[in-house]
Design an enzyme around this catalytic site. Structure first.
Site, PDB file in Angstrom:
ATOM      1  N   CYS A 107      37.952 -14.115 -30.376  1.00  0.00           N
ATOM      2  CA  CYS A 107      36.835 -13.482 -29.984  1.00  0.00           C
ATOM      3  C   CYS A 107      37.043 -11.960 -29.405  1.00  0.00           C
ATOM      4  O   CYS A 107      38.148 -11.739 -28.732  1.00  0.00           O
ATOM      5  CB  CYS A 107      36.232 -14.207 -28.931  1.00  0.00           C
ATOM      6  SG  CYS A 107      36.427 -13.457 -27.132  1.00  0.00           S
ATOM      7  N   GLU A 108      36.404 -11.118 -30.020  1.00  0.00           N
ATOM      8  CA  GLU A 108      36.894  -9.644 -29.896  1.00  0.00           C
ATOM      9  C   GLU A 108      36.472  -9.358 -28.566  1.00  0.00           C
ATOM     10  O   GLU A 108      36.854  -8.232 -27.799  1.00  0.00           O
ATOM     11  CB  GLU A 108      36.210  -8.585 -30.673  1.00  0.00           C
ATOM     12  CG  GLU A 108      34.628  -8.400 -30.726  1.00  0.00           C
ATOM     13  CD  GLU A 108      34.228  -7.498 -31.695  1.00  0.00           C
ATOM     14  OE1 GLU A 108      34.749  -7.292 -32.738  1.00  0.00           O
ATOM     15  OE2 GLU A 108      33.034  -6.819 -31.390  1.00  0.00           O
ATOM     16  N   HIS A 109      35.879  -9.821 -27.519  1.00  0.00           N
ATOM     17  CA  HIS A 109      35.736  -9.422 -26.147  1.00  0.00           C
ATOM     18  C   HIS A 109      36.724 -10.009 -25.201  1.00  0.00           C
ATOM     19  O   HIS A 109      37.043  -9.422 -24.046  1.00  0.00           O
ATOM     20  CB  HIS A 109      34.264 -10.236 -25.685  1.00  0.00           C
ATOM     21  CG  HIS A 109      33.177  -9.401 -26.652  1.00  0.00           C
ATOM     22  ND1 HIS A 109      32.422 -10.579 -26.870  1.00  0.00           N
ATOM     23  CD2 HIS A 109      32.748  -8.436 -26.955  1.00  0.00           C
ATOM     24  CE1 HIS A 109      31.355  -9.872 -27.792  1.00  0.00           C
ATOM     25  NE2 HIS A 109      31.578  -8.589 -27.896  1.00  0.00           N
ATOM     26  N   HIS A 110      37.448 -11.086 -25.381  1.00  0.00           N
ATOM     27  CA  HIS A 110      38.341 -11.626 -24.627  1.00  0.00           C
ATOM     28  C   HIS A 110      39.670 -11.751 -25.337  1.00  0.00           C
ATOM     29  O   HIS A 110      40.738 -12.272 -24.676  1.00  0.00           O
ATOM     30  CB  HIS A 110      38.025 -12.789 -23.958  1.00  0.00           C
ATOM     31  CG  HIS A 110      36.735 -12.641 -23.334  1.00  0.00           C
ATOM     32  ND1 HIS A 110      35.362 -13.080 -23.957  1.00  0.00           N
ATOM     33  CD2 HIS A 110      36.274 -12.392 -22.118  1.00  0.00           C
ATOM     34  CE1 HIS A 110      34.378 -12.867 -22.848  1.00  0.00           C
ATOM     35  NE2 HIS A 110      35.170 -12.606 -21.816  1.00  0.00           N
ATOM     36  N   CYS A 113      36.771 -18.583 -24.363  1.00  0.00           N
ATOM     37  CA  CYS A 113      36.219 -17.864 -23.445  1.00  0.00           C
ATOM     38  C   CYS A 113      34.893 -18.353 -22.584  1.00  0.00           C
ATOM     39  O   CYS A 113      34.794 -18.041 -21.542  1.00  0.00           O
ATOM     40  CB  CYS A 113      35.727 -16.422 -23.950  1.00  0.00           C
ATOM     41  SG  CYS A 113      34.609 -16.415 -25.057  1.00  0.00           S
ATOM     42  N   HIS A 164      34.306 -21.819 -27.833  1.00  0.00           N
ATOM     43  CA  HIS A 164      35.054 -20.499 -27.484  1.00  0.00           C
ATOM     44  C   HIS A 164      35.731 -20.687 -26.223  1.00  0.00           C
ATOM     45  O   HIS A 164      35.349 -21.072 -25.536  1.00  0.00           O
ATOM     46  CB  HIS A 164      33.793 -19.315 -27.415  1.00  0.00           C
ATOM     47  CG  HIS A 164      33.145 -18.983 -28.360  1.00  0.00           C
ATOM     48  ND1 HIS A 164      33.100 -17.660 -28.929  1.00  0.00           N
ATOM     49  CD2 HIS A 164      32.436 -19.575 -29.486  1.00  0.00           C
ATOM     50  CE1 HIS A 164      32.202 -17.755 -29.994  1.00  0.00           C
ATOM     51  NE2 HIS A 164      32.187 -18.847 -30.335  1.00  0.00           N
ATOM     52  N   GLN A 204      31.219 -14.562 -33.342  1.00  0.00           N
ATOM     53  CA  GLN A 204      30.983 -15.640 -34.134  1.00  0.00           C
ATOM     54  C   GLN A 204      29.673 -15.160 -35.340  1.00  0.00           C
ATOM     55  O   GLN A 204      29.594 -15.502 -36.346  1.00  0.00           O
ATOM     56  CB  GLN A 204      30.734 -16.739 -33.578  1.00  0.00           C
ATOM     57  CG  GLN A 204      30.220 -18.228 -34.444  1.00  0.00           C
ATOM     58  CD  GLN A 204      30.012 -19.424 -33.698  1.00  0.00           C
ATOM     59  OE1 GLN A 204      30.743 -19.432 -32.584  1.00  0.00           O
ATOM     60  NE2 GLN A 204      29.330 -20.337 -34.273  1.00  0.00           N
TER      61      GLN A 204
END
Ligand code: ZN
Length: 185
Positions: free
Chosen positions: A76-79, A147, A145, A117
């Site tokens: 995931c690109e946020h975490h 995260c 996920h 996703q």
């Protein structure tokens, strides 16, 4: 291409940042190991799905093709934490099919990079439409996920389900129902 030296420097800084000693025995090889791992985890950035999807075979049916339970791992690109699960792909051929392993390869191309996703689901569907030109394509991803499960609201086992429909799947609900029956939902 991936800059291994930059990643190693960043990992060393991060170790210092969390209060660790990057020189202690257990951590000495870690920056280099992570840099090498990034080649694998983010290698999809330098691949093109066209390579897999443009090798087609001629057929004269337009019966639905479904490949289900394709395991995938993405980040995931946020975490920068993993999300992983199963991909299910369907398409309606328009004179052409691809080898079934090519569908799994296509999932890999887009999964092995920093992702969201919903976007991953759409990119797989768009690649099928662009390079294979079927009458329609449907991609469904079910993923857990990290995260969501090891930090934040901590909901282990929760699944995020995303769907991308293209072509005839957008206009014919019976086809979508057929897909769900075929994957056992
Ligand atoms: Zn996340």
């Amino acid at each position: 291409m991936i800059d291994q030296k930059k990643i190693e420097q960043a990992v060393r800084l991060m170790l210092v940042g969390i209060g660790e000693d990057p020189a202690r025995e257990g951590l000495r090889g870690t920056p280099e190991r992570i840099a090498r791992m990034c080649e694998e985890l983010f290698g999809g950035m330098h691949e093109d799905a066209q390579e897999h999807l443009s090798r087609t075979f001629s057929v004269n049916t337009s019966e639905i093709v479904v490949e289900k339970d394709i395991s995938f791992y993405s980040m995931c690109e946020h975490h920068i934490l993993p999300f992983y699960g199963k991909a299910h792909i369907a398409y309606i051929p328009d004179g052409k099919v691809v080898g079934l392993s090519k569908l799994a390869r296509t999932v890999e191309v887009f999964a092995r990079r920093l992702q969201v996703q919903e976007q991953l689901t759409g990119q797989i569907a768009d690649a099928l439409m662009e390079y294979m030109q079927p009458k329609g394509a449907l991609v469904m991803l079910e993923a857990e996920h990290m995260c969501m499960t090891m930090r934040g609201i901590k909901k282990p086992g929760s699944q995020t389900i995303t769907l991308a429909k293209r072509g005839v799947f957008e206009t014919d609900p019976a086809l979508e129902e057929r897909f769900f029956r075929m994957i056992g939902r």
